[in-house]
Design a protein around this motif. Structure first.
Motif, PDB file in Angstrom:
ATOM      1  N   THR A  19      -5.828   4.633   3.046  1.00 38.51           N
ATOM      2  CA  THR A  19      -5.900   5.761   3.982  1.00 38.51           C
ATOM      3  C   THR A  19      -4.770   5.759   4.992  1.00 38.51           C
ATOM      4  OG1 THR A  19      -7.392   4.490   5.413  1.00 38.51           O
ATOM      5  CG2 THR A  19      -8.413   5.921   3.762  1.00 38.51           C
ATOM      6  N   ASN A  20      -3.774   4.880   4.808  1.00 38.06           N
ATOM      7  CA  ASN A  20      -2.642   4.803   5.728  1.00 38.06           C
ATOM      8  C   ASN A  20      -1.553   5.769   5.260  1.00 38.06           C
ATOM      9  OD1 ASN A  20      -0.198   4.024   7.077  1.00 38.06           O
ATOM     10  ND2 ASN A  20      -1.138   2.048   7.566  1.00 38.06           N
ATOM     11  N   ALA A  21      -1.449   6.920   5.913  1.00 42.75           N
ATOM     12  CA  ALA A  21      -0.514   7.957   5.489  1.00 42.75           C
ATOM     13  C   ALA A  21       0.944   7.544   5.680  1.00 42.75           C
ATOM     14  CB  ALA A  21      -0.802   9.251   6.248  1.00 42.75           C
ATOM     15  N   LEU A  48     -13.007  -7.227   0.453  1.00 42.81           N
ATOM     16  CA  LEU A  48     -11.820  -6.589  -0.115  1.00 42.81           C
ATOM     17  C   LEU A  48     -11.885  -5.070   0.004  1.00 42.81           C
ATOM     18  CD1 LEU A  48     -11.425  -8.706  -3.377  1.00 42.81           C
ATOM     19  CD2 LEU A  48      -9.997  -8.834  -1.322  1.00 42.81           C
ATOM     20  N   GLU A  49     -13.089  -4.521   0.015  1.00 47.08           N
ATOM     21  CA  GLU A  49     -13.241  -3.075   0.117  1.00 47.08           C
ATOM     22  C   GLU A  49     -12.633  -2.553   1.413  1.00 47.08           C
ATOM     23  OE1 GLU A  49     -17.257  -1.775  -0.512  1.00 47.08           O
ATOM     24  OE2 GLU A  49     -17.632  -3.318  -2.022  1.00 47.08           O
ATOM     25  N   PHE A  50     -12.798  -3.291   2.494  1.00 48.20           N
ATOM     26  CA  PHE A  50     -12.259  -2.855   3.772  1.00 48.20           C
ATOM     27  C   PHE A  50     -10.732  -2.843   3.743  1.00 48.20           C
ATOM     28  CE2 PHE A  50     -16.476  -4.472   4.894  1.00 48.20           C
ATOM     29  CZ  PHE A  50     -16.950  -3.446   5.680  1.00 48.20           C
ATOM     30  N   GLY A  51     -10.150  -3.927   3.221  1.00 48.54           N
ATOM     31  CA  GLY A  51      -8.697  -3.993   3.150  1.00 48.54           C
ATOM     32  C   GLY A  51      -8.127  -2.889   2.288  1.00 48.54           C
ATOM     33  N   HIS A  52      -8.772  -2.617   1.158  1.00 49.39           N
ATOM     34  CA  HIS A  52      -8.304  -1.551   0.276  1.00 49.39           C
ATOM     35  C   HIS A  52      -8.343  -0.206   0.985  1.00 49.39           C
ATOM     36  CE1 HIS A  52      -7.702   0.943  -3.262  1.00 49.39           C
ATOM     37  NE2 HIS A  52      -8.793   1.608  -2.921  1.00 49.39           N
ATOM     38  N   THR A  53      -9.429   0.053   1.706  1.00 53.45           N
ATOM     39  CA  THR A  53      -9.561   1.336   2.395  1.00 53.45           C
ATOM     40  C   THR A  53      -8.521   1.483   3.489  1.00 53.45           C
ATOM     41  OG1 THR A  53     -11.932   1.390   1.924  1.00 53.45           O
ATOM     42  CG2 THR A  53     -11.140   2.808   3.700  1.00 53.45           C
ATOM     43  N   VAL A  54      -8.243   0.404   4.212  1.00 54.42           N
ATOM     44  CA  VAL A  54      -7.223   0.445   5.258  1.00 54.42           C
ATOM     45  C   VAL A  54      -5.883   0.879   4.681  1.00 54.42           C
ATOM     46  CG1 VAL A  54      -5.859  -0.962   6.842  1.00 54.42           C
ATOM     47  CG2 VAL A  54      -8.337  -1.237   6.759  1.00 54.42           C
ATOM     48  N   LEU A  55      -5.512   0.278   3.554  1.00 50.72           N
ATOM     49  CA  LEU A  55      -4.221   0.595   2.948  1.00 50.72           C
ATOM     50  C   LEU A  55      -4.225   1.980   2.296  1.00 50.72           C
ATOM     51  CD1 LEU A  55      -3.374  -2.839   1.274  1.00 50.72           C
ATOM     52  CD2 LEU A  55      -2.587  -1.957   3.477  1.00 50.72           C
ATOM     53  N   VAL A  62       1.703  -4.043   6.779  1.00 47.94           N
ATOM     54  CA  VAL A  62       0.906  -3.118   5.977  1.00 47.94           C
ATOM     55  C   VAL A  62       1.545  -2.850   4.613  1.00 47.94           C
ATOM     56  CG1 VAL A  62      -0.168  -2.026   7.968  1.00 47.94           C
ATOM     57  CG2 VAL A  62       1.974  -1.113   7.087  1.00 47.94           C
ATOM     58  N   SER A  63       2.786  -3.281   4.429  1.00 45.12           N
ATOM     59  CA  SER A  63       3.434  -3.208   3.120  1.00 45.12           C
ATOM     60  C   SER A  63       4.520  -4.267   3.077  1.00 45.12           C
ATOM     61  CB  SER A  63       4.035  -1.819   2.871  1.00 45.12           C
ATOM     62  OG  SER A  63       4.542  -1.731   1.549  1.00 45.12           O
ATOM     63  N   ARG A  64       4.738  -4.830   1.887  1.00 42.46           N
ATOM     64  CA  ARG A  64       5.708  -5.914   1.758  1.00 42.46           C
ATOM     65  C   ARG A  64       6.276  -5.943   0.340  1.00 42.46           C
ATOM     66  NH1 ARG A  64       7.307 -10.554   4.364  1.00 42.46           N
ATOM     67  NH2 ARG A  64       7.611 -12.454   3.166  1.00 42.46           N
ATOM     68  N   PHE A  65       7.597  -5.903   0.258  1.00 44.26           N
ATOM     69  CA  PHE A  65       8.309  -6.053  -1.004  1.00 44.26           C
ATOM     70  C   PHE A  65       9.152  -7.317  -0.896  1.00 44.26           C
ATOM     71  CE2 PHE A  65       7.233  -1.609  -0.837  1.00 44.26           C
ATOM     72  CZ  PHE A  65       6.939  -1.278  -2.159  1.00 44.26           C
ATOM     73  N   PRO A  66       8.754  -8.397  -1.549  1.00 46.16           N
ATOM     74  CA  PRO A  66       9.431  -9.685  -1.374  1.00 46.16           C
ATOM     75  C   PRO A  66      10.808  -9.733  -2.026  1.00 46.16           C
ATOM     76  CG  PRO A  66       7.733  -9.849  -3.043  1.00 46.16           C
ATOM     77  CD  PRO A  66       7.587  -8.489  -2.432  1.00 46.16           C
ATOM     78  N   SER A  67      11.610 -10.644  -1.518  1.00 42.71           N
ATOM     79  CA  SER A  67      12.946 -10.874  -2.043  1.00 42.71           C
ATOM     80  C   SER A  67      12.877 -11.432  -3.460  1.00 42.71           C
ATOM     81  CB  SER A  67      13.696 -11.856  -1.133  1.00 42.71           C
ATOM     82  OG  SER A  67      14.906 -12.278  -1.716  1.00 42.71           O
ATOM     83  N   VAL A  68      13.936 -11.213  -4.209  1.00 42.38           N
ATOM     84  CA  VAL A  68      14.031 -11.827  -5.533  1.00 42.38           C
ATOM     85  C   VAL A  68      14.355 -13.306  -5.410  1.00 42.38           C
ATOM     86  CG1 VAL A  68      14.748  -9.671  -6.614  1.00 42.38           C
ATOM     87  CG2 VAL A  68      16.489 -11.262  -5.761  1.00 42.38           C
TER      88      VAL A  68
END
Length: 271
Positions: free
Chosen positions: A97-99, A88-95, A132-138
């Motif tokens: 540090t993504n400007a 999980l540390e890798f995934g957290h760092t990827v997100l 890299v980012s997701r906001f799901p539908s209601v």
């Protein structure tokens, strides 16, 4: 991506594996990790070797090493392996540090609130796009995707939006390198058809996908460009065809999509 069917990725082309810099042992380690990730469950040694397409003795050494280093857990009773929480540390760092993701987040959230539909940010990696980012539908959604999911770029709106603003030779090379397998009966896989789709996307400023990646899924995507006009990512809105008709998508979703992409683009000019 949709759960449970992602193949283990191999080196892209023979040239990569033939390079004197290529470490075959390291590649095998990642084959094991990707096989476990794809399985999505604890897997025993023999099955893991089959999934990774490697010999059992080699996988035994790899899993032992990864376990010692803390990247795998092994059930004491069944002896099955699974990824550890340390991954999980890798995934957290990827997100973290993504400007591009950082600048886009408030705009994506606002678009999601305005449309009440699923809004995504995707980036191109090789011949695939990654969420890299997701906001799901209601509303209930028919496709099970999450941050980190990957799909072929050639048959997705986000992939085409990005490819359409790349140098034509680079975009064509990625299309040729991709395994252009039809994901639905609507999927365009031939190069002339795909080149036409990229041309239309570039002219319109957005790409449209009508059930080419998943039956019942309509997507529109607009590229995010840096100040030199190079694509960095794409903003995507995905809706189910049972609730949306194509003309409604074009009339009601494309305008706010383009407005959001333009707003993010203004910030990326100083990127």
């Amino acid at each position: 991506m949709a759960t449970g069917s992602a193949p283990v990725r191999r080196p892209r082309g023979a040239a990569a594996a033939d390079s004197p810099l290529f470490m075959g042992s390291l590649a095998k380690c990642f084959q094991v990790l990707e096989a476990l990730n794809t399985a999505g469950r604890a897997v025993g040694l023999t099955e893991l070797a089959q999934l990774a397409a490697l010999d059992r003795s080699g996988v035994q050494r790899i899993t032992h090493t990864l376990k010692v280093l803390g990247y795998l857990r092994q059930d004491p009773a069944t002896k099955a392996f699974r990824l550890s929480g340390r991954m999980l540390e890798f995934g957290h760092t990827v997100l973290a540090t993504n400007a591009v993701r950082e600048r886009a987040q408030p705009h994506l959230e606002a678009l999601n609130r305005r449309t009440s539909e699923t809004v995504n940010l995707m980036e191109l990696e090789g011949e695939e796009i990654v969420y890299v980012s997701r906001f799901p539908s209601v509303h209930a959604v028919s496709v099970d995707l999450h941050v980190g999911s990957r799909l072929p770029a050639y048959c997705t709106a986000a992939g085409r939006a990005i490819l359409s603003h790349m140098e034509p030779q680079d975009a064509l090379a990625r299309l040729k390198a991709a395994r252009r397998t039809a994901m639905t009966r609507h999927t365009v896989t031939d190069l002339p058809g795909l080149r036409k789709a990229l041309q239309v996307a570039r002219e319109q400023g957005y790409a449209l996908n009508d059930q080419e990646a998943f039956i019942g899924d309509i997507s529109v995507a607009a590229p995010l460009l840096d100040r030199a006009g190079r694509p960095l990512a794409a903003v995507n809105i995905a809706v189910p065809s049972p609730r949306w008709h194509l003309d409604e998508v074009l009339a009601r979703l494309v305008p706010p999509l383009l407005k959001t992409a333009a707003a993010i683009g203004k910030e990326l000019r100083y990127f």
